[in-house]
Design an enzyme around this catalytic site. Structure first.
Site, PDB file in Angstrom:
ATOM      1  N   ARG A  18       1.017  -1.141   0.040  1.00  0.00           N
ATOM      2  CA  ARG A  18      -0.083   0.078   0.047  1.00  0.00           C
ATOM      3  C   ARG A  18       0.811   1.320   0.151  1.00  0.00           C
ATOM      4  O   ARG A  18       0.569   2.102  -0.934  1.00  0.00           O
ATOM      5  CB  ARG A  18      -0.806   0.058   1.259  1.00  0.00           C
ATOM      6  N   TYR A  26      -6.573   0.084  -6.817  1.00  0.00           N
ATOM      7  CA  TYR A  26      -6.108  -1.142  -6.375  1.00  0.00           C
ATOM      8  C   TYR A  26      -5.411  -0.986  -5.149  1.00  0.00           C
ATOM      9  O   TYR A  26      -5.206   0.083  -4.359  1.00  0.00           O
ATOM     10  CB  TYR A  26      -5.327  -1.777  -7.656  1.00  0.00           C
ATOM     11  N   GLU A  27      -5.089  -2.371  -4.480  1.00  0.00           N
ATOM     12  CA  GLU A  27      -4.590  -2.453  -3.310  1.00  0.00           C
ATOM     13  C   GLU A  27      -5.304  -1.937  -2.079  1.00  0.00           C
ATOM     14  O   GLU A  27      -5.137  -1.185  -1.326  1.00  0.00           O
ATOM     15  CB  GLU A  27      -3.093  -1.819  -3.041  1.00  0.00           C
ATOM     16  N   GLY A  28      -6.657  -2.097  -2.402  1.00  0.00           N
ATOM     17  CA  GLY A  28      -7.653  -1.457  -1.513  1.00  0.00           C
ATOM     18  C   GLY A  28      -8.100  -0.118  -1.840  1.00  0.00           C
ATOM     19  O   GLY A  28      -7.229   0.846  -2.029  1.00  0.00           O
TER      20      GLY A  28
END
Lengths: 582, 582
Positions: free
Chosen positions: B297, B433-435
């Site tokens: 992140r 992306y990545e949360g």
């Protein structure tokens, strides 16, 4: 990707928020009554839903394409354009003498809203044609009018605006295209870039309005004349003659609006020169072109709000269907129930409706400012004031809302087939063309808030204060802080404008220009909040479904920080000029 | 489109603003001294300038392409990746046992900054590999480590993260991919979507980390296990064996990052099942994956700030060359002299530097929070606090700055060949992306500001207050209002966080979630302003070129409205939940 024209909402905003109802009482709505508005927008909505919306993705995927004999439209577009002309949609505002219905600009802008919601790349073409009609009606000779206006008003032919050259973009003083006199016409030589719909195969002729210099022209912007250059020459009997020496020699590969060909146009590349006819008087071409540009600007603002509307509809539909996680007590909940998604969707709605109301209000002011209307000068000045705000704010909203729309879709938003990303790609250019948003902000602080020593601005701000007063007058608790925030913001805009006029008078022009964009933003957010508030006030009166929530949200997060932001921006002008940049 | 790695600036921020110098004193910088930092970043910069940057447009134009036997990289990419591995860039942080240099995460993140400035689509691949290395180092058996880690650390093979399924995106509880035990391994069946670099021809093997369910798994997130699934099975001697039953069956057509293949991965489509090995203990896969996700992140945040840096460099170069109009007394002025253009460029710089500092600070906290470090728990918690801010804010900055970069280019910004539009298209996915950034905001308000009853947050806010105090301590008049605005904003974040904790305790979770995104934004802008201020303070001390201008601009327009915005957002939570949406 289904699309529905929200006709009731648009008609309500047009009549009751933007003031078409009042304009009608003042005689500035032509023969259009309120039922007509609804009926016409309903018809337009059906056409847009059935014919234009399904071609939006097609145009994005296929692009308009330059072939040996010119630009070819995306599949299905010729047929759609023909149907659109056949249904009479090109003729709303043209003068009756040329086959138009002389309906108000406000209606045209609402129709533009619908066309752009459905298919922005398609809708740009008519905006340019309407602009060409206006310029010719106002400035062309009777002979030119008789030949070209019936065809342009009907949509049988389309119009273009040829301004930009590689060295002359925001600053048209550098235009080099030249026009050599020859009898009753001229021969033009030069190259224009970024010409939207400069060529296409939707119609059998195209009418270019071109800025160029006469041989004896003074330097700078006071030496530019306006010419009409048809793609095919027109014989005395109205039939098409020889191909003129003007051609599209390149089409840009753009981020979006793929189906709208952005052409490099060569005038006189064959050596003959493109035959053109002077529109208006020599050297006064820029002013004539600005007749067209100004109304085109509100329409471009409308493009921004329209794509925002489409993006919002699409995000709402996706959020109602897509299920993920649990929201409160609901398991496997549609994501529309998730608070963070709701806030994105509500922000999209609020921004879109605020931007739309500003554009509609600007169009109503244009109608009321036409020669012969009551208080025409007042309304003309009002339109001048609102034009840069409508153009710049609504196009920013187009980008912001389309961007949020992608976010609502999550990973699917990044995949092109969803269509969410196309809205961002399409909307991105609206902030650039028809005068970049920076140019709009400069126009606002230098020329518009100073109109009549600030009286034009003062009258408008008083109207916004009346909205706040009306909100208080409803005694609705939910509008109390909306009204307070609106009053505070109006006060801040007023004070900032006074400070700007003072700074200009003192010669601190550059410092003012450094704060122009934040000033425009603050002004526009204030105006937008007022229109949302006005809509909510009418809901209260009618005990109808309350629009108060959008007014509250918008006035909270977006409006209430504006006074402080504006202060900081005006303080920061010096900094912007002095800060090291490398 | 020239690109230069601004190594001095990056090294300064890393060492002096983000705190790597202090981390070194605390023993959290491994063998890396300050000269090393500069030397390594210089080397990385040269590689990025010479090899990666020229491929950025190539990758955008050519895409990674799915052919019959797998995904083929864009022209030139295989060679570039091989050179990158050959130069040792894959091995910065891996443990020495596996051939890595065990250098700090902070250095890795700064290198990530450089790779992404040059070529974001290229740079995503190593981010995933570094993540896979971390997950395996922390959770895999010695046998798995011995086989896979040397190859991943060297970059000979790359790693992927297989989480998302069509029905399981932000909520992984719905994962259905199943793993059937068979001797010492498992056979996996299922489909994963949105798998970055799920297949490619850059290396001769790919190591997939896959979330799946064992037959006896409980429902929900506590029944998910982590598996290692190689593209090619590995023989006992380390040579490649049979092709595993895992394949890319589709590649998304995306808005941007075209050269980074986003794959649909089929596990067990041939009926055999993809052979996989359990990583860590059964049913604890999500936690193991989060080891990897968390560090990924901050790296994704870095991607945002890095593309912002590239967009800023490009806009600056264009604005220094493009001439238009007159600015003050200068005729035919480079547009960098126009106040409105200056303000866009300065805003881009300020946002970029603020976002970069936050990402670097987060990485330093990760290093200091590793087991065995002094005050490891304190720093681990700090990293946890900063991760959602780094990810969400810096990716928003990527979008905002790239968007401004287009605007600086005017019409040329909309033309793809300029490259300005690519930055916006590329950066857009980082917020997803990545949360998604919404998930980050929820993580911040629910789990991070509540850590240790708010003590983690309090310690951080105290540090920001110390920055304000240090600014006052310089006695520099130009930092006076920066310090005052910073203090006010820190106070507002503090109060808002207290209110949020209270609302959570009272069970008003949904109202808190409705205000999560504005809270994150306000917090991040406050942190960013503090880092810009800290940089300016050090300039004052060194009498060096002052960074005060950026701190002033940022604290004025961006920071000073935050307290009011934050108040309104917290007030508005109820509204967001109740407002009609249709």
């Amino acid at each position: 990707m289904s699309y529905t024209a929200a006709v009731e909402e648009m008609a309500f905003v047009l009549e009751r928020v933007a003031g078409l109802a009042e304009a009608r009482e003042a005689g500035a709505a032509g023969a259009l009554d309120a039922d007509d508005t609804r009926a016409i927008l309903s018809e337009a909505g059906r056409f847009a839903e059935d014919v234009l919306a399904p071609l939006n993705r097609v145009g994005d995927a296929h692009h308009a394409e330059l072939r040996e004999d010119g630009v070819v439209a995306a599949p299905g577009w010729r047929k759609a354009y023909a149907a659109w002309v056949e249904a009479g949609w090109s003729s709303l505002t043209g003068e009756e003498e040329w086959g138009g219905h002389a309906l108000p600009m406000a209606l045209q802008v609402a129709a533009t809203d619908i066309w752009n919601q459905a298919n922005a790349a398609f809708a740009l073409n008519p905006i340019l044609t309407v602009g060409a009609v206006e310029a010719l009606q106002a400035h062309a000779s009777d002979a030119l009018k008789a030949i070209y206006l019936p065809k342009l008003v009907s949509g049988a032919w389309t119009g273009t605006m040829n301004l930009t050259e590689p060295q002359a973009g925001s600053d048209l003083a550098g235009i080099r295209t030249r026009a050599e006199p020859e009898g009753d016409h001229y021969r033009l030589f030069g190259q224009k870039i970024f010409i939207s719909y400069g060529d296409h195969d939707l119609t059998d002729n195209i009418v270019h309005l071109v800025l160029a210099r006469l041989p004896d022209a003074p330097a700078g912007t006071r030496g530019i004349s306006l010419f009409l250059v048809p793609k095919y020459l027109v014989e005395a009997d109205g039939s098409l003659g020889a191909r003129n020496d003007v051609a599209c020699v390149g089409v840009e590969r753009k981020l979006g609006l793929h189906a709208s060909p952005t052409c490099t146009m060569a005038f006189g590349a064959k050596g003959e020169g493109a035959i053109g006819y002077l529109v208006g008087v020599p050297h006064a071409g820029l002013r004539a072109m600005f007749t067209m540009m100004n109304n085109a600007r509100v329409q471009v603002g409308m493009q921004g709000a329209a794509v925002a509307e489409r993006a919002t509809q699409q995000a709402l539909a996706y959020a109602a269907e897509r299920r993920q996680g649990h929201a409160g007590e609901v398991r496997d909940a549609p994501i529309i129930l998730h608070p963070d998604v709701r806030r994105m969707l509500l922000t999209m709605k609020a921004l879109t409706q605020a931007a739309r109301a500003i554009c509609y209000a600007c169009a109503v002011a244009i109608d009321r400012g036409r020669p012969g209307m009551a208080d025409a000068a007042f309304w003309k000045a009002r339109a001048d004031l609102l034009t840069p705000i409508a153009k710049a704010f609504a196009t920013e909203v187009g980008i912001e809302v389309a961007n949020l729309g992608i976010q609502v879709h999550g990973g699917m938003g990044y995949v092109e087939e969803t269509g969410a990303a196309q809205h961002l790609r399409d909307a991105r250019v609206f902030a650039i063309y028809e005068g970049t948003n920076g140019i709009q902000a400069i126009d606002l602080v230098r020329r518009k808030i100073t109109l009549q020593d600030g009286a034009v601005l003062a009258a408008y701000l008083d109207e916004l204060r009346e909205v706040a007063a009306a909100a208080r007058g409803t005694n609705a608790i939910r509008l109390t802080d909306v009204a307070a925030r609106l009053d505070a913001a109006v006060g801040a805009v007023d004070a900032a404008a006074a400070r700007i006029r003072h700074m200009l008078a003192e010669g601190h022009t550059e410092r003012v220009l450094a704060a122009a964009t934040p000033f425009l933003r603050a002004f526009a957010v204030t105006a937008g909040a007022a229109y949302l508030c006005k809509a909510a006030v009418q809901d209260e009166a009618a005990s109808a479904e309350p629009r108060a929530a959008l007014a509250r949200l918008f006035s909270g997060e977006l409006l209430s920080p504006m006074p402080i932001m504006l202060d900081a921006a005006l303080e920061g002008g010096e900094e912007v000029l002095a800060a090291p940049l490398s």
